[in-house]
Design a protein around this motif. Sequence first.
Motif, short mmCIF file in Angstrom:
data_model
loop_
_atom_site.label_atom_id
_atom_site.label_comp_id
_atom_site.label_asym_id
_atom_site.label_seq_id
_atom_site.Cartn_x
_atom_site.Cartn_y
_atom_site.Cartn_z
N LEU A 24 -21.78 47.83 -7.34
CA LEU A 24 -20.60 48.57 -6.90
C LEU A 24 -19.58 48.64 -8.01
CD1 LEU A 24 -20.08 46.81 -3.44
CD2 LEU A 24 -21.15 49.03 -3.82
N GLY A 25 -18.87 49.77 -8.08
CA GLY A 25 -17.81 49.93 -9.06
C GLY A 25 -16.59 50.56 -8.43
N GLY A 26 -15.44 50.27 -9.00
CA GLY A 26 -14.19 50.85 -8.51
C GLY A 26 -13.25 51.13 -9.65
N GLY A 27 -12.50 52.24 -9.55
CA GLY A 27 -11.60 52.62 -10.62
C GLY A 27 -10.25 53.08 -10.11
N PHE A 28 -9.29 53.08 -11.02
CA PHE A 28 -7.93 53.52 -10.71
C PHE A 28 -7.41 54.29 -11.91
CE2 PHE A 28 -3.31 52.75 -11.00
CZ PHE A 28 -2.91 53.31 -9.80
N GLU A 29 -6.94 55.52 -11.67
CA GLU A 29 -6.38 56.36 -12.72
C GLU A 29 -4.97 56.77 -12.33
OE1 GLU A 29 -7.27 60.81 -14.10
OE2 GLU A 29 -8.84 59.42 -14.75
N LEU A 55 -3.13 55.85 -17.37
CA LEU A 55 -3.76 54.53 -17.33
C LEU A 55 -5.06 54.62 -16.54
CD1 LEU A 55 -3.76 51.38 -17.61
CD2 LEU A 55 -2.45 51.34 -15.47
N ASN A 56 -6.15 54.08 -17.11
CA ASN A 56 -7.45 54.06 -16.44
C ASN A 56 -7.97 52.63 -16.38
OD1 ASN A 56 -7.21 56.85 -17.76
ND2 ASN A 56 -8.91 57.15 -16.38
N LEU A 57 -8.33 52.21 -15.17
CA LEU A 57 -8.93 50.89 -14.97
C LEU A 57 -10.25 51.07 -14.22
CD1 LEU A 57 -5.77 48.98 -13.68
CD2 LEU A 57 -6.64 49.00 -16.03
N TYR A 58 -11.25 50.29 -14.59
CA TYR A 58 -12.53 50.37 -13.88
C TYR A 58 -13.20 49.01 -13.94
CZ TYR A 58 -16.91 52.32 -12.15
OH TYR A 58 -18.01 52.60 -11.39
N TYR A 59 -13.81 48.61 -12.80
CA TYR A 59 -14.52 47.33 -12.72
C TYR A 59 -15.84 47.55 -12.01
CZ TYR A 59 -15.44 42.37 -11.95
OH TYR A 59 -16.00 41.13 -11.96
N PHE A 60 -16.90 46.96 -12.57
CA PHE A 60 -18.23 47.11 -11.97
C PHE A 60 -18.82 45.74 -11.68
CE2 PHE A 60 -22.73 47.98 -11.63
CZ PHE A 60 -22.74 49.19 -10.93
N ASN A 61 -19.28 45.56 -10.45
CA ASN A 61 -19.90 44.32 -10.01
C ASN A 61 -21.41 44.54 -9.89
OD1 ASN A 61 -19.35 41.51 -8.68
ND2 ASN A 61 -20.82 42.52 -7.35
N GLU A 94 -35.50 38.81 -9.92
CA GLU A 94 -36.60 38.91 -10.87
C GLU A 94 -36.11 39.07 -12.31
OE1 GLU A 94 -39.15 42.04 -9.69
OE2 GLU A 94 -39.68 41.14 -7.75
N GLU A 95 -34.79 39.30 -12.51
CA GLU A 95 -34.26 39.48 -13.86
C GLU A 95 -33.05 38.60 -14.08
OE1 GLU A 95 -33.47 43.53 -14.74
OE2 GLU A 95 -35.49 44.24 -14.27
N GLU A 96 -32.72 38.41 -15.34
CA GLU A 96 -31.54 37.62 -15.69
C GLU A 96 -30.29 38.36 -15.23
OE1 GLU A 96 -29.41 35.76 -19.71
OE2 GLU A 96 -31.39 36.73 -19.81
N SER A 97 -29.35 37.62 -14.65
CA SER A 97 -28.15 38.24 -14.10
C SER A 97 -27.32 38.86 -15.22
CB SER A 97 -27.31 37.20 -13.36
OG SER A 97 -26.91 36.15 -14.23
N THR A 98 -26.68 39.99 -14.89
CA THR A 98 -25.84 40.71 -15.84
C THR A 98 -24.38 40.45 -15.53
OG1 THR A 98 -27.51 42.46 -15.98
CG2 THR A 98 -25.31 42.98 -16.80
N ALA A 99 -23.59 40.15 -16.57
CA ALA A 99 -22.17 39.89 -16.38
C ALA A 99 -21.47 41.16 -15.91
CB ALA A 99 -21.55 39.40 -17.68
N ASN A 100 -20.54 41.02 -14.98
CA ASN A 100 -19.77 42.16 -14.51
C ASN A 100 -18.98 42.76 -15.68
OD1 ASN A 100 -20.75 41.63 -11.96
ND2 ASN A 100 -18.96 40.45 -11.34
N ALA A 101 -18.68 44.05 -15.59
CA ALA A 101 -18.04 44.77 -16.70
C ALA A 101 -16.76 45.43 -16.24
CB ALA A 101 -19.00 45.82 -17.27
N TYR A 102 -15.85 45.66 -17.19
CA TYR A 102 -14.61 46.35 -16.88
C TYR A 102 -14.17 47.22 -18.05
CZ TYR A 102 -12.33 42.68 -19.65
OH TYR A 102 -11.96 41.84 -20.66
N LEU A 103 -13.35 48.23 -17.75
CA LEU A 103 -12.79 49.13 -18.74
C LEU A 103 -11.27 49.16 -18.59
CD1 LEU A 103 -15.11 52.26 -18.25
CD2 LEU A 103 -15.42 50.41 -19.89
N PHE A 104 -10.59 49.29 -19.70
CA PHE A 104 -9.14 49.45 -19.71
C PHE A 104 -8.80 50.51 -20.73
CE2 PHE A 104 -4.95 48.61 -21.46
CZ PHE A 104 -4.17 48.48 -20.31
#
Length: 668
Positions: A193-198, A211-217, A223-233
């Motif tokens: 899931l991801g969410g953003g705010f502009e 201003l742009n903000l975005y966060y992805f969970n 079965e795979e190595e977990s991926t760290a959540n990501a964000y944009l600013f």
Amino acid sequence: MVFAKGNVEIHYKDVKLFADSAELNTETKDVYAVGNVLIQLPEEVVSAEEIRMNLDSLQGNLQKGFGMIQPTLFYEAENIERKDAGVYYFQKAKITSCTQPVPRWKISSSRAKFKKNDYIDMWNPVFYIKKIPIFYLPYMRYPLDEERSTGFLMPQIGFSGSKGFSYSQFFYWAMKRNMDATLNFDYYAARGLGGGFEYRYLFSGGVGGQLNLYYFNFKDDPEEESTANAYLFRLKHNQRLPLNFSLVADVDYSSSFDFLREFDNDFKRAVVSNRRSQVYLTKAWSYFNFNARISRFETYYKETDRSIIRNDLPEINFDSYKIKIFSPLYFSFASSFSRWEYGWESEYEEENHKYSQSLAFSPQLTFPFAAIPWLTLNSSFSPNINYYFQSYAPNTQEIVDEPLFSLNYGLNAEFTGPVISKIYYGAEGKAKLKHIIEPFFSYRYESPVADSDRIITQRIFYRNHYIRYGIANRFLIKKDKMPREVFSLGLVQTFYFSPEESPLQGYRVDGEIPEFSDIRGYLRFYPMGKYSLDVSAAFNPYHNTFSSLSLGANLGSPEDNVFLRVNWYKSINPYVENILGDRHQISCFGGVKIPRLSLEAQAEIDFNIQEGEFLYSAISLVYNYQCFDFRVELKVFYFREKPETQFLFSFGLGNIGKTIDFLGGMGF
């Protein structure tokens, strides 16, 4: 009481009522009408099978009513209750803008609230195409105001092999006339899931920005190595300060380059991984200009899994424009303070990156000469004074806190001419075309710098001692009584007198440092505003090969019925084989509109000629169907870890905008 039957008409103030039969209380002004009821108000017309209403308050109830809303939206409902002026409450309502017996589209809802010139609130709406239900929402607001309105936008639905089913939903928030915001929700069945705010704003006094903000969970995959959540600013800000200073901030930061490469659908941004943060403070007055900047730039190279970083903490420049002392002598100066850091990310971690602080001052005297119409000469003399707070230890690359002072001078002379021109006349004797030939020659000399091997630079230290020569051809036409350049063609080359201290000092040809630069040429053709052709090339005389070639062509614009953009470029380093920076790519982007079929199509292709593989391709089709449009997009991202094919579907409905790709688009 008055009872009437058969083609009944009631006229009261601004109200007209027509029905098959009616009962009117002349004291209370209550009316009950049945059969083909039509009520006309100053700005409203409503039809119903049955109506109970007070002609003074205009409050009442209508059964099986239908009407038209400002002026192209039609509605019908089992029950309509009118409580206030311009406000209706519907039960089992349907709205559409289509006039066909079976509407091309409609929205049905269990209940709705209509506020004139503002909105329609609908609960449990279902969107239909013909008689086929397409989607359901628990709540929906349809804006009626021509101004911006707060509410949900139409969703975007998609599917890709690596991300699975996707759903994107925007909510638009019209805060005030000078600011608004968009909230975004993205769902990828296979990834997370991801969410953003502009947020966009504009205030008085030249204050504005975005201003742009975005966060992805990311979704956990056992079965795979977990991926760290990501964000944009991302931030762009402009502001005027007291004393006529201007402040500019520009930030584009992502927590993960891999996330951008896999999720950013802006192809040109996804394949070049950068982070930047910079703040400018500027002021220009009279003959002077002040500029201060704090910045950080990081570029990630996926091929080597390394990042190179540059920090300016800060960089300050104080310069002057040319100030006339007496004819033909002018004075100007440039001064700066610079504190920078530079190196690979690993070098920062090991604390062996490059860094330096310096002060520089360079006054300049300029002697322009233009007394001869076909010849111009600009010459200048400038001492260069530099003070470095750090330096390399003698005969090493070890940075030590030993100051270093340098002083040298520069001489520069630029000749243009003899200029030759010819005017071509049309049949009517009017000037049609002017051809100008401008040969040019420049000489630049900088005296040697003592202890130059101890000066810390990001790459190499060099001084200028060269001649540069070339020729330019320019063609001008007269348009609206003003000359306009439509075609230009030129060549230029540089010869270095001291190649061992030139920018070419790192290259060898048969054991010798090259003295001549590449021969560079250009061709520009701008016959009309929407049509252009740009060609440039660089030819290496030592290896008899082109070190760079580029072509850019534009035919029309996206607003036209047909447009096409082509960009092709090739670049190599002829002195070094298999260098990482060699490129050979072509990009085509075009579209066509067919008004007769209400159809629009756009397509883009990016191809890596050097590797013989596609990088990206996409096609978009838009079908305008009365007041709404369907949009279908098919994109293929070949450059990703696993090539990804995306299918996206969205549509616009009247005054409701479409949800767009928050993480980019492709040029569509």
